[in-house]
Write an enzyme that holds these catalytic residues in place. Structure first.
Site, short mmCIF file in Angstrom:
data_model
loop_
_atom_site.label_atom_id
_atom_site.label_comp_id
_atom_site.label_asym_id
_atom_site.label_seq_id
_atom_site.Cartn_x
_atom_site.Cartn_y
_atom_site.Cartn_z
N ASP A 58 -12.42 69.87 11.47
CA ASP A 58 -11.52 69.00 10.71
C ASP A 58 -11.02 67.81 11.51
O ASP A 58 -10.16 67.06 11.05
CB ASP A 58 -10.32 69.82 10.19
CG ASP A 58 -9.54 70.49 11.32
OD1 ASP A 58 -9.83 70.20 12.50
OD2 ASP A 58 -8.63 71.28 11.01
N LYS A 90 -7.24 28.29 22.69
CA LYS A 90 -7.91 29.05 21.63
C LYS A 90 -7.01 29.16 20.41
O LYS A 90 -5.81 29.35 20.54
CB LYS A 90 -8.24 30.45 22.17
CG LYS A 90 -8.84 31.41 21.16
CD LYS A 90 -9.38 32.65 21.84
CE LYS A 90 -8.33 33.72 22.04
NZ LYS A 90 -8.86 34.94 22.66
N ARG A 132 -6.84 31.60 17.13
CA ARG A 132 -7.45 32.79 16.51
C ARG A 132 -7.01 32.88 15.06
O ARG A 132 -5.82 32.89 14.77
CB ARG A 132 -7.03 34.06 17.28
CG ARG A 132 -7.68 35.32 16.75
CD ARG A 132 -7.26 36.54 17.53
NE ARG A 132 -7.92 36.72 18.81
CZ ARG A 132 -9.18 37.11 18.97
NH1 ARG A 132 -9.94 37.35 17.91
NH2 ARG A 132 -9.68 37.27 20.17
N ASP A 147 -12.09 36.35 31.94
CA ASP A 147 -11.04 36.81 31.02
C ASP A 147 -10.67 38.24 31.37
O ASP A 147 -11.41 38.93 32.08
CB ASP A 147 -11.53 36.71 29.57
CG ASP A 147 -10.37 36.52 28.57
OD1 ASP A 147 -9.19 36.56 29.00
OD2 ASP A 147 -10.64 36.35 27.37
N GLU A 161 -9.38 67.89 14.44
CA GLU A 161 -8.38 68.19 15.47
C GLU A 161 -9.07 68.53 16.78
O GLU A 161 -10.26 68.87 16.80
CB GLU A 161 -7.53 69.41 15.04
CG GLU A 161 -6.47 69.07 14.04
CD GLU A 161 -5.56 70.26 13.74
OE1 GLU A 161 -5.59 71.26 14.50
OE2 GLU A 161 -4.84 70.19 12.73
N ASP A 206 -8.76 30.87 27.16
CA ASP A 206 -7.52 30.62 26.41
C ASP A 206 -6.33 30.60 27.37
O ASP A 206 -6.46 30.98 28.54
CB ASP A 206 -7.30 31.68 25.31
CG ASP A 206 -7.33 33.10 25.84
OD1 ASP A 206 -7.02 33.30 27.03
OD2 ASP A 206 -7.68 34.01 25.06
#
Ligand code: R5P
Length: 290
Positions: free
Chosen positions: A31, A188, A190, A214, A33, A164
């Site tokens: 399930d 940048k 977005r 980056d 879990e 950016d």
């Protein structure tokens, strides 16, 4: 102690610390879990090593691990998570948005006594402890190792480009660590997960080999667009160096199609581009955790 998908990095950390390595066992129920079993007996201080890319199930497993460790006698728990998820949503950009950085930070602070990470995306806050309210919330930087890598692997006249404004802190530090390389920072905009536009800085790209730097590459769009534009502006080649190589979906192809030649990353997230190991950096600080 670690988990199967991050065992190589965890073992390197254990070796650097001179402590034994063991792996938690996870069972996935039909399930969805999970059951977690810790290797016994536990040390008084347990250091868990796991990056939080693909974070949701890993977070749940870490909470089970921390709770299970305390129930079984561990008195100090440290989390070494070289990549820390949920750090980019650091304010509510629109009314009603949950500030993930603060919420996940609190959760980690409740489960662990110390957290060590690398180049967390701290843009509007200065210290990791503002996100993870712990005395020992430590944000290391890989920029020195990244700069030294470039100094070894690349010619001196390469040009670094941060795609950016947020990347400025990393690109400037990498440029410095590489011995003072030239760098520029683009801006940048977005509009969506895969919809970004970039404006290059007023730098002469003509005839330069460009390395984009980056902290995170996720869909790869930011770097791909920056690479395309740098090449169109006259760069002779484009390469990428990132701390956290998430590279989801077709990110790799996006970058290759944009003309990126080399893609380099630290091993904070397991990926074929990994070429800078962080175990030494992490161990240097983990050793001092009380
Ligand atoms: C955002 O501010 C980060 O520094 C990265 O620029 C961003 O996460 C990259 O995302 P993607 O690869 O999806 O463009």
């Amino acid at each position: 102690m670690g988990f199967a998908e991050y065992a190589a990095q965890g073992q390197r950390l254990a070796t650097a610390l001179g402590v034994p390595w063991a792996e938690a066992e996870i069972h996935l129920f039909p399930d969805g879990e999970r059951k977690l079993r810790l290797p016994m007996p536990l040390a008084e201080h347990v250091v868990f090593c796991r990056s939080l890319d693909d974070p949701d199930h890993k977070l749940i497993e870490l909470l089970l691990a921390a709770g299970g460790a305390r129930d079984n006698g561990a008195r100090r728990l440290t989390l070494v998570a070289p990549y820390l998820a949920y750090m980019r949503q650091d304010i509510a950009f629109h009314p009603g948005e949950a500030v993930s950085q603060r919420i996940i930070g609190k959760l980690l602070a409740q489960a662990f006594d110390a957290v060590i990470t690398v180049d967390a995306h701290l843009h509007r806050i200065q210290r990791l402890s503002q996100a993870i309210p712990l005395e020992q919330a430590i944000n290391l930087t890989a920029t020195r190792a990244m700069g030294e890598f470039l100094a070894r692997e690349c010619p001196r006249d390469i040009l670094l480009l941060g795609p950016d404004g947020e990347s400025e802190q990393w690109v400037a530090a990498v440029a410095g660590a590489a011995g003072g390389l030239d760098y520029g920072v683009a801006s940048k905009t977005r509009r969506g997960d895969r919809d970004v536009s970039i404006e290059l800085p007023a730098v002469d790209f003509d005839g330069r080999q460009v390395v984009l730097v980056d902290d995170v590459a996720s869909t790869g769009h930011t770097l791909a667009i920056a690479a395309r534009q740098a090449l169109a502006a006259g760069a002779t080649s484009a390469h990428c160096l990132v701390t956290h190589a998430l590279f989801v979906g077709d990110a790799w192809q996006q970058l290759k199609q944009a003309g990126v030649e080399n893609i380099w990353s630290t091993d904070s997230v397991s990926h074929p581009s990994n070429c800078i190991q962080l175990a030494g950096l992490l161990a240097g600080v983990a050793r001092g955790i009380r």
